[in-house]
Scaffold this motif. Structure first.
Motif, PDB file in Angstrom:
ATOM      1  N   ASP A   1      16.698  15.272  21.841  1.00  0.00           N
ATOM      2  CA  ASP A   1      17.633  16.148  22.496  1.00  0.00           C
ATOM      3  C   ASP A   1      17.959  17.768  21.916  1.00  0.00           C
ATOM      4  O   ASP A   1      18.638  17.571  20.914  1.00  0.00           O
ATOM      5  CB  ASP A   1      19.028  15.670  23.127  1.00  0.00           C
ATOM      6  N   GLU A   2      17.031  18.797  22.075  1.00  0.00           N
ATOM      7  CA  GLU A   2      17.133  19.936  21.608  1.00  0.00           C
ATOM      8  C   GLU A   2      18.300  20.780  21.595  1.00  0.00           C
ATOM      9  O   GLU A   2      18.856  21.603  21.083  1.00  0.00           O
ATOM     10  CB  GLU A   2      15.915  20.698  21.524  1.00  0.00           C
ATOM     11  N   THR A   3      18.977  20.315  22.959  1.00  0.00           N
ATOM     12  CA  THR A   3      19.981  21.086  23.294  1.00  0.00           C
ATOM     13  C   THR A   3      21.203  20.408  22.547  1.00  0.00           C
ATOM     14  O   THR A   3      22.245  21.147  22.142  1.00  0.00           O
ATOM     15  CB  THR A   3      20.352  21.021  25.035  1.00  0.00           C
ATOM     16  N   ALA A   4      21.566  19.172  22.675  1.00  0.00           N
ATOM     17  CA  ALA A   4      22.706  18.498  21.871  1.00  0.00           C
ATOM     18  C   ALA A   4      22.359  18.422  20.503  1.00  0.00           C
ATOM     19  O   ALA A   4      23.400  17.985  19.785  1.00  0.00           O
ATOM     20  CB  ALA A   4      22.858  17.296  22.530  1.00  0.00           C
ATOM     21  N   ASN A   5      21.024  18.730  20.014  1.00  0.00           N
ATOM     22  CA  ASN A   5      20.880  18.525  18.701  1.00  0.00           C
ATOM     23  C   ASN A   5      21.099  17.101  18.146  1.00  0.00           C
ATOM     24  O   ASN A   5      21.562  16.765  17.184  1.00  0.00           O
ATOM     25  CB  ASN A   5      21.649  19.566  17.554  1.00  0.00           C
ATOM     26  N   LYS A   6      20.318  15.968  18.766  1.00  0.00           N
ATOM     27  CA  LYS A   6      20.711  14.807  18.601  1.00  0.00           C
ATOM     28  C   LYS A   6      19.267  13.845  18.601  1.00  0.00           C
ATOM     29  O   LYS A   6      18.135  14.303  19.334  1.00  0.00           O
ATOM     30  CB  LYS A   6      21.700  13.979  19.784  1.00  0.00           C
ATOM     31  N   LEU A   7      19.201  12.923  17.739  1.00  0.00           N
ATOM     32  CA  LEU A   7      17.945  12.086  17.794  1.00  0.00           C
ATOM     33  C   LEU A   7      18.334  10.669  18.369  1.00  0.00           C
ATOM     34  O   LEU A   7      19.386  10.168  18.077  1.00  0.00           O
ATOM     35  CB  LEU A   7      17.652  12.018  16.387  1.00  0.00           C
ATOM     36  N   TYR A   8      17.459  10.293  19.048  1.00  0.00           N
ATOM     37  CA  TYR A   8      17.854   8.947  19.854  1.00  0.00           C
ATOM     38  C   TYR A   8      16.787   8.054  19.417  1.00  0.00           C
ATOM     39  O   TYR A   8      15.526   8.173  19.224  1.00  0.00           O
ATOM     40  CB  TYR A   8      17.659   9.179  21.291  1.00  0.00           C
ATOM     41  N   ILE A   9      17.089   6.758  19.393  1.00  0.00           N
ATOM     42  CA  ILE A   9      16.305   5.567  18.919  1.00  0.00           C
ATOM     43  C   ILE A   9      16.368   4.554  20.151  1.00  0.00           C
ATOM     44  O   ILE A   9      17.547   4.121  20.578  1.00  0.00           O
ATOM     45  CB  ILE A   9      16.767   4.752  17.656  1.00  0.00           C
ATOM     46  N   GLY A  10      15.105   4.125  20.811  1.00  0.00           N
ATOM     47  CA  GLY A  10      15.385   3.165  21.852  1.00  0.00           C
ATOM     48  C   GLY A  10      14.835   1.919  21.548  1.00  0.00           C
ATOM     49  O   GLY A  10      13.593   1.905  20.997  1.00  0.00           O
TER      50      GLY A  10
END
Length: 335
Positions: A125-134
């Protein structure tokens, strides 16, 4: 004068093409490298990594970051300047510049957090500057450096009447919404900052016997594209993604020559890319202006003898091209 106008027209066409065409990133299955190509398949650069048999990719274009996951870990590549220091170009130089230097580091070991690597997927998420792992039935959020790992969404059996597997597939993020499929039977939307879970599969989506084989959400338009078991690529309008009851579903492409065993479906604007695992080819298609039909004469093979599990697209458009540069190119053409 006629010759001059012809040159101007040609230059305008080239510039327009450069501004609209995305860059294509894909990791080689059972390999340790990632290719970055133009939309026509010309390789710009290749990243060789410590990841083995790359399963998933994600990028943060504004911060020049590339993430890759294999069966045991997540690695991160970031851009370096001429002095070996971290550089943030804001223009995706890491991907666009074939001579750009980078630094690779391992930011997470799946086993350290008891995260299952089976069918794991990366999202940014480039807006929140977060990486997610599904991973299986969990969606984890972490900082871009791998710290602060925490679960933000858990798939519960009671939430999903179509629950038929241990994990969700084909995750996508769009404006704070998390889209995924469960098994092969349904498409769901979840809001990450709440408990809302909506099944957006309805009677207008013809799932056939085995349902959904792949899915992608265009981050520019909010349109959801998916592949059904009848080897058709279909599109759902944004209204449906936002939970509105009315919807439009249309078949974008139904041609077995190009849609045999589709994997790694990716869409940005009017450009669509996918891999045929049966034919070991990567295709590029250009949708019509309404983004609901893909003419077969606009489909081209950009890579052969390759298999990939995920394709990531980066819109390489430059907002403004300096006037003096345009004049220089024009003078070169005239000479």
């Amino acid at each position: 004068m006629k010759f001059f106008l012809t040159l101007v027209g040609a230059l305008s066409a080239v510039i327009a093409s450069c501004l609209s065409s995305p860059l294509v990133l894909y990791g080689i299955e059972r390999g340790n490298y990632i290719n970055v190509t133009t939309s026509s398949g010309t390789v710009i650069k290749t990243f060789y990594t410590r990841a083995r048999s790359i399963k998933s990719l994600a990028i943060h274009s504004k911060q020049d970051l590339l993430f890759a996951a294999d069966d045991s870990k997540i690695i991160r590549l970031h851009l370096l300047d001429a002095k070996g220091k971290r550089k943030i170009s804001g223009t995706g130089e890491l991907f666009r510049n074939p001579k750009a230097n980078h630094f690779e580091s391992q930011i997470l070991e799946f086993s350290s957090y008891r995260i299952s690597a089976a069918e794991s997927s990366l999202l940014v998420d480039e807006t929140a500057n977060k990486l997610y792992i599904g991973a299986r039935c969990f969606l984890y959020e972490l900082n871009l450096n791998g710290s602060g790992v925490r679960p933000v969404f858990t798939l519960r059996r009671d939430d999903c009447p179509n629950y038929s597997s241990k994990y969700f597939r084909h995750p996508s993020l769009y404006k704070g919404n998390f889209f995924f499929t469960i098994g092969l039977s349904a498409i769901y939307r979840a809001i990450l900052d709440g408990d809302t879970l909506v099944n957006i599969t309805n009677q207008n989506i013809v799932l056939y016997k085995d349902g959904i084989r792949d899915m992608a959400v265009d981050g520019k338009t909010g349109k959801l594209f998916y592949v059904n078991s009848n080897h058709q690529i279909q599109v759902v309008t944004q209204d449906e993604l936002l939970g509105v009851s009315t919807t439009t579903v249309q078949t974008v492409l139904s041609n077995y020559r190009f849609t045999n065993e589709v994997k790694a479906l990716a869409v940005i604007g009017r450009y669509m890319f996918w891999c045929s695992r049966e034919k070991r080819e990567i295709y590029r298609g250009k949708l019509n202006e309404d983004m609901n039909f893909l003419p077969t004469n606009d489909i081209h093979t950009i890579e052969r003898e390759v298999k990939t599990k995920q394709i990531v697209l980066y819109s390489s458009a430059v907002k403004r091209i300096p006037l003096n540069f345009l004049l220089f190119v024009l003078l070169v053409l005239i000479k």
